[in-house]
Write a protein that holds these residues in place. Structure first.
Motif, mmCIF file in Angstrom:
data_model
loop_
_atom_site.group_PDB
_atom_site.id
_atom_site.type_symbol
_atom_site.label_atom_id
_atom_site.label_comp_id
_atom_site.label_asym_id
_atom_site.label_seq_id
_atom_site.Cartn_x
_atom_site.Cartn_y
_atom_site.Cartn_z
ATOM 1 N N ASN A 158 9.994 17.580 22.349
ATOM 2 C CA ASN A 158 10.464 18.635 21.465
ATOM 3 C C ASN A 158 10.808 19.857 22.304
ATOM 4 N N THR A 159 11.791 20.595 21.876
ATOM 5 C CA THR A 159 12.121 21.855 22.543
ATOM 6 C C THR A 159 12.835 22.761 21.554
ATOM 7 N N GLN A 160 12.776 24.052 21.834
ATOM 8 C CA GLN A 160 13.470 25.028 21.014
ATOM 9 C C GLN A 160 13.631 26.305 21.825
ATOM 10 N N GLY A 161 14.577 27.134 21.432
ATOM 11 C CA GLY A 161 14.765 28.400 22.120
ATOM 12 C C GLY A 161 16.226 28.804 22.217
ATOM 13 N N LEU A 162 16.491 29.684 23.162
ATOM 14 C CA LEU A 162 17.834 30.210 23.380
ATOM 15 C C LEU A 162 18.798 29.089 23.762
ATOM 16 N N ASN A 163 19.988 29.131 23.190
ATOM 17 C CA ASN A 163 21.019 28.144 23.502
ATOM 18 C C ASN A 163 22.217 28.875 24.099
ATOM 19 N N LEU A 164 22.571 28.560 25.352
ATOM 20 C CA LEU A 164 23.683 29.196 26.047
ATOM 21 C C LEU A 164 24.683 28.143 26.494
ATOM 22 N N GLY A 165 25.967 28.490 26.438
ATOM 23 C CA GLY A 165 26.966 27.530 26.881
ATOM 24 C C GLY A 165 28.379 28.045 26.736
ATOM 25 N N ALA A 166 29.324 27.105 26.670
ATOM 26 C CA ALA A 166 30.750 27.437 26.547
ATOM 27 C C ALA A 166 31.468 26.268 25.903
ATOM 28 N N LYS A 167 32.645 26.562 25.353
ATOM 29 C CA LYS A 167 33.437 25.524 24.691
ATOM 30 C C LYS A 167 34.902 25.675 25.073
ATOM 31 N N LEU A 168 35.553 24.534 25.287
ATOM 32 C CA LEU A 168 36.990 24.473 25.482
ATOM 33 C C LEU A 168 37.594 23.819 24.244
ATOM 34 N N ALA A 169 38.533 24.514 23.590
ATOM 35 C CA ALA A 169 39.155 24.009 22.370
ATOM 36 C C ALA A 169 40.656 23.860 22.574
ATOM 37 N N VAL A 170 41.208 22.740 22.118
ATOM 38 C CA VAL A 170 42.640 22.469 22.233
ATOM 39 C C VAL A 170 43.173 22.129 20.850
ATOM 40 N N ALA A 171 44.116 22.947 20.352
ATOM 41 C CA ALA A 171 44.741 22.691 19.055
ATOM 42 C C ALA A 171 45.993 21.844 19.277
ATOM 43 N N LEU A 172 45.932 20.579 18.908
ATOM 44 C CA LEU A 172 47.095 19.711 19.044
ATOM 45 C C LEU A 172 48.165 20.078 18.019
ATOM 46 N N SER A 173 47.741 20.677 16.919
ATOM 47 C CA SER A 173 48.646 21.195 15.893
ATOM 48 C C SER A 173 47.937 22.370 15.228
ATOM 49 N N PRO A 189 17.385 27.403 28.869
ATOM 50 C CA PRO A 189 17.824 27.211 30.263
ATOM 51 C C PRO A 189 16.832 27.796 31.261
ATOM 52 N N GLY A 190 16.566 27.028 32.338
ATOM 53 C CA GLY A 190 15.665 27.465 33.394
ATOM 54 C C GLY A 190 14.216 27.145 33.158
ATOM 55 N N SER A 191 13.858 26.661 31.980
ATOM 56 C CA SER A 191 12.458 26.354 31.688
ATOM 57 C C SER A 191 12.185 24.863 31.912
ATOM 58 N N ASP A 192 10.912 24.473 31.812
ATOM 59 C CA ASP A 192 10.550 23.063 31.958
ATOM 60 C C ASP A 192 11.073 22.226 30.796
ATOM 61 N N ASN A 193 11.348 22.874 29.671
ATOM 62 C CA ASN A 193 11.814 22.154 28.486
ATOM 63 C C ASN A 193 13.332 22.231 28.326
ATOM 64 N N GLU A 194 14.040 22.566 29.395
ATOM 65 C CA GLU A 194 15.502 22.693 29.303
ATOM 66 C C GLU A 194 16.129 21.358 28.913
ATOM 67 N N VAL A 195 17.116 21.449 27.991
ATOM 68 C CA VAL A 195 17.880 20.280 27.567
ATOM 69 C C VAL A 195 19.364 20.645 27.589
ATOM 70 N N GLY A 196 20.144 19.840 28.283
ATOM 71 C CA GLY A 196 21.584 20.037 28.301
ATOM 72 C C GLY A 196 22.256 19.168 27.247
ATOM 73 N N ILE A 197 23.184 19.754 26.497
ATOM 74 C CA ILE A 197 23.869 19.026 25.422
ATOM 75 C C ILE A 197 25.373 19.066 25.677
ATOM 76 N N SER A 198 25.981 17.902 25.817
ATOM 77 C CA SER A 198 27.430 17.777 26.008
ATOM 78 C C SER A 198 28.024 17.121 24.768
ATOM 79 N N THR A 199 29.039 17.764 24.167
ATOM 80 C CA THR A 199 29.613 17.266 22.921
ATOM 81 C C THR A 199 31.132 17.240 23.016
#
Length: 237
Positions: A158-173, A189-199
């Motif tokens: 289990n983990t919870q806390g601050l969520n930091l990141g970035a997104k690239l968006a492409v509008a095909l239309s 980020p930076g803690s023992d419970n860090e989880v990276g999420i790629s979507t």
């Protein structure tokens, strides 16, 4: 003899003035003909074509501010979603997912995205993020940093806390008809419970207000890696 010549010149001048006067009198008529309105159908198109084309009707009324639209009219529309979530890393279980994507805060380039998902057993997650679109909103490509809060529960950690990141968006239309995006974020980020999420997400409109979307997500933690697949029905206001 001089009287005759004088009368001759007077007659000649009078005749010239009459000729010029009649010429100037015809000018307003010529101008009126020149300034007469053009045909009701200046494009010389079938009226049924013009009546069925909102773009032609709009351009005939007034020339739109294209540059202003590119800067202020978003290519990515807000979306409310409800769908199916598949958890192959958790004994091939499935469940429910719901959320909102790209809900604009007024006329600013800041949007709110939030979601919740569960398999009604040992897998669930939820949270929300604020995103700031860096490039003009009407463009076909945009990037945004994001910051928010997220919690995550699996069968192993289990983990919870601050969520930091970035997104690239492409509008095909434009206007949400079709788009794709890639988002990378890190919980705690930076803690023992860090989880990276790629979507990775793809969406395609079925009508003006409805569309289908899917996403593939991978979660990387020190304990294990999880994969999730979602299929959604989205409503665009």
């Amino acid at each position: 003899m001089k009287n005759f010549e004088f009368k001759y010149w007077i007659a000649l001048v009078s005749l010239s003035l009459l000729t010029l006067g009649s010429g100037w009198a015809g000018i307003p008529e010529v101008l009126a003909q020149t300034e007469s309105p053009g045909p009701a159908n200046p494009l010389d198109l079938n009226p049924s074509i013009q009546n069925s084309s909102p773009v032609l009707q709009r351009w005939q009324k007034s020339v739109p501010d294209v540059q202003g639209e590119i800067r202020h009219d978003p290519s990515f529309r807000p979306r409310f979603r409800l769908g199916y979530r598949y958890f192959p890393s958790s004994s091939d279980t499935s469940g429910l997912a719901l959320g909102v994507e790209d809900l604009f805060l007024g006329r600013s380039p800041v949007t709110l995205s939030a979601n919740y998902e569960t398999n009604f057993r040992d897998q669930q997650s939820g949270g929300g993020d604020l995103q700031y679109y860096v490039l003009p909103l009407g463009g076909y490509v945009n990037v945004t940093p994001l910051v928010g809060y997220r919690y995550l529960q699996t069968d192993n950690y289990n983990t919870q806390g601050l969520n930091l990141g970035a997104k690239l968006a492409v509008a095909l239309s434009r206007d949400g008809a079709a788009d794709l995006s890639f988002k990378q974020s890190f919980i705690s980020p930076g803690s023992d419970n860090e989880v990276g999420i790629s979507t990775f997400s793809v969406g395609y409109a079925l009508s003006q207000h409805w569309r289908i979307a899917t996403d593939l997500q991978q979660q990387n933690s020190r304990a294990q890696k999880d994969h999730r697949l979602g299929i959604y029905l989205e409503w665009m206001p």
